[in-house]
Design a protein around this motif. Structure first.
Motif, short mmCIF file in Angstrom:
data_model
loop_
_atom_site.label_atom_id
_atom_site.label_comp_id
_atom_site.label_asym_id
_atom_site.label_seq_id
_atom_site.Cartn_x
_atom_site.Cartn_y
_atom_site.Cartn_z
N ASP A 137 0.81 -1.22 0.00
CA ASP A 137 0.00 0.00 0.00
C ASP A 137 0.85 1.27 0.00
O ASP A 137 0.32 2.38 0.17
N ARG A 138 2.15 1.12 -0.13
CA ARG A 138 3.11 2.22 -0.19
C ARG A 138 3.03 3.12 1.04
O ARG A 138 2.89 4.33 0.95
N ARG A 139 3.04 2.48 2.21
CA ARG A 139 3.12 3.22 3.46
C ARG A 139 3.99 2.44 4.43
O ARG A 139 4.39 1.31 4.13
N THR A 140 4.32 3.03 5.60
CA THR A 140 5.27 2.40 6.53
C THR A 140 4.76 2.42 7.97
O THR A 140 5.54 2.43 8.91
N ILE A 141 3.44 2.41 8.16
CA ILE A 141 2.89 2.64 9.51
C ILE A 141 3.36 1.60 10.54
O ILE A 141 3.74 1.96 11.65
N THR A 142 3.40 0.34 10.16
CA THR A 142 3.80 -0.70 11.12
C THR A 142 5.29 -0.58 11.45
O THR A 142 5.70 -0.65 12.61
N ARG A 143 6.08 -0.36 10.41
CA ARG A 143 7.52 -0.20 10.60
C ARG A 143 7.81 1.02 11.48
O ARG A 143 8.68 0.99 12.35
N ASP A 144 7.06 2.09 11.26
CA ASP A 144 7.24 3.30 12.06
C ASP A 144 6.88 3.05 13.53
O ASP A 144 7.58 3.51 14.43
N ARG A 145 5.79 2.32 13.74
CA ARG A 145 5.38 2.00 15.11
C ARG A 145 6.46 1.18 15.81
O ARG A 145 6.83 1.46 16.96
N LEU A 146 6.94 0.16 15.12
CA LEU A 146 7.98 -0.69 15.70
C LEU A 146 9.25 0.10 15.95
O LEU A 146 9.89 -0.04 16.99
N GLY A 147 9.59 0.96 15.00
CA GLY A 147 10.79 1.79 15.14
C GLY A 147 10.72 2.68 16.37
O GLY A 147 11.70 2.85 17.11
N ARG A 148 9.52 3.23 16.60
CA ARG A 148 9.31 4.09 17.77
C ARG A 148 9.50 3.29 19.07
O ARG A 148 10.08 3.78 20.03
N LEU A 149 9.02 2.06 19.07
CA LEU A 149 9.16 1.21 20.25
C LEU A 149 10.63 0.84 20.48
O LEU A 149 11.09 0.78 21.62
N VAL A 150 11.34 0.58 19.39
CA VAL A 150 12.76 0.22 19.50
C VAL A 150 13.54 1.40 20.09
O VAL A 150 14.38 1.24 20.98
N GLU A 151 13.20 2.61 19.63
CA GLU A 151 13.90 3.80 20.11
C GLU A 151 13.53 4.11 21.56
O GLU A 151 14.31 4.76 22.26
N GLY A 152 12.34 3.67 21.97
CA GLY A 152 11.90 3.92 23.34
C GLY A 152 11.62 5.38 23.62
O GLY A 152 11.76 5.85 24.75
N ARG A 153 11.24 6.11 22.57
CA ARG A 153 10.92 7.54 22.75
C ARG A 153 9.69 7.70 23.64
O ARG A 153 8.73 6.95 23.49
N PRO A 154 9.70 8.66 24.57
CA PRO A 154 8.50 8.86 25.39
C PRO A 154 7.37 9.42 24.53
O PRO A 154 7.63 10.17 23.57
N PRO A 155 6.12 9.06 24.84
CA PRO A 155 5.00 9.60 24.06
C PRO A 155 4.83 11.09 24.34
O PRO A 155 5.27 11.58 25.38
N PRO A 156 4.20 11.83 23.42
CA PRO A 156 3.98 13.26 23.67
C PRO A 156 3.01 13.41 24.85
O PRO A 156 2.19 12.53 25.09
N PRO A 157 3.11 14.53 25.61
CA PRO A 157 2.27 14.67 26.80
C PRO A 157 0.79 14.84 26.49
O PRO A 157 -0.06 14.55 27.32
N SER A 158 0.46 15.30 25.30
CA SER A 158 -0.97 15.43 24.99
C SER A 158 -1.22 15.06 23.53
O SER A 158 -0.36 15.19 22.67
N LEU A 159 -2.43 14.56 23.27
CA LEU A 159 -2.83 14.18 21.92
C LEU A 159 -4.02 15.04 21.52
O LEU A 159 -4.94 15.22 22.30
N THR A 160 -3.98 15.60 20.35
CA THR A 160 -5.10 16.40 19.87
C THR A 160 -5.72 15.67 18.69
O THR A 160 -5.04 15.42 17.69
N LEU A 161 -6.97 15.31 18.82
CA LEU A 161 -7.64 14.53 17.78
C LEU A 161 -8.91 15.24 17.33
O LEU A 161 -9.51 16.01 18.08
N GLU A 162 -9.31 14.96 16.13
CA GLU A 162 -10.56 15.51 15.62
C GLU A 162 -11.31 14.42 14.86
O GLU A 162 -10.79 13.89 13.89
N LEU A 163 -12.48 14.07 15.35
CA LEU A 163 -13.29 13.06 14.65
C LEU A 163 -14.33 13.78 13.80
O LEU A 163 -14.99 14.68 14.27
N ARG A 164 -14.48 13.35 12.58
CA ARG A 164 -15.47 13.99 11.69
C ARG A 164 -16.63 13.05 11.44
O ARG A 164 -16.45 11.87 11.38
#
Ligand SMILES: [Zn+2]
Length: 164
Positions: A137-164
């Motif tokens: 599908d020409r995207r990297t979402i799973t790889r990016d998620r795994l990469g983030r876990l490998v790096e062990g980066r802390p999550p951002p303190p707040s999430l801003t979402l908008e549902l339509r």
């Protein structure tokens, strides 16, 4: 990969390695064998065929995409074998140590799976399949998620979402 083909009507502008300009769009029939898994995948892929020397040319990017699509199909069919796992990993262009790092495994474990000493873990198989589907599908979402876990980066303190 072995193959044969049939002619189609389109005629792209291109010259064969033999020097002939009689190069036409073609559909090549390719097959990929997985003898240890008891599976053969057959595919029709766009190609070019020289009318002079009959050489059939399949673009490397087409072969790359075919390997990804075949890997997805193996996963969809539940071909949980080391042979399929290795095909899927290679289709993604990953080394065993890359996969081991992403999935929190050891390279030895990957090697045991791929050489048939042990059955691949289902969760790892599905994670690899998700990366393959992303690549199709020409995207990297799973790889990016795994990469983030490998790096062990802390999550951002707040999430801003908008549902339509
Ligand atoms: Zn030719």
């Amino acid at each position: 990969m072995g193959g044969r083909g049939e002619e189609s009507a389109r005629r792209p502008r291109r010259r064969c390695l033999c020097g002939s300009a009689d190069v036409r769009a073609w559909i090549a029939r390719l097959s990929l064998d997985f003898p240890r898994s008891g599976v053969t995948a057959s595919a029709a892929v766009p190609a070019l065929r020289c009318g002079c020397c009959e050489r059939v040319h399949v673009e490397p990017c087409t072969l790359e995409r075919l390997r990804l699509v075949v890997g997805c199909e193996l996963a969809n069919l539940g071909v949980l074998t080391g042979e399929a796992f290795r095909h899927m990993r290679r289709a993604l262009g990953l080394r065993a140590c890359d996969v081991a790092q992403l999935l929190d495994l050891t390279p030895e474990t990957i090697s045991h799976w791929e050489t048939g000493k042990a059955r691949p873990n289902r969760a790892a198989f599905v994670a690899l399949a998700a990366m393959l589907q992303d690549a199709v599908d020409r995207r990297t979402i799973t790889r990016d998620r795994l990469g983030r876990l490998v790096e062990g980066r802390p999550p951002p303190p707040s999430l801003t979402l908008e549902l339509r």
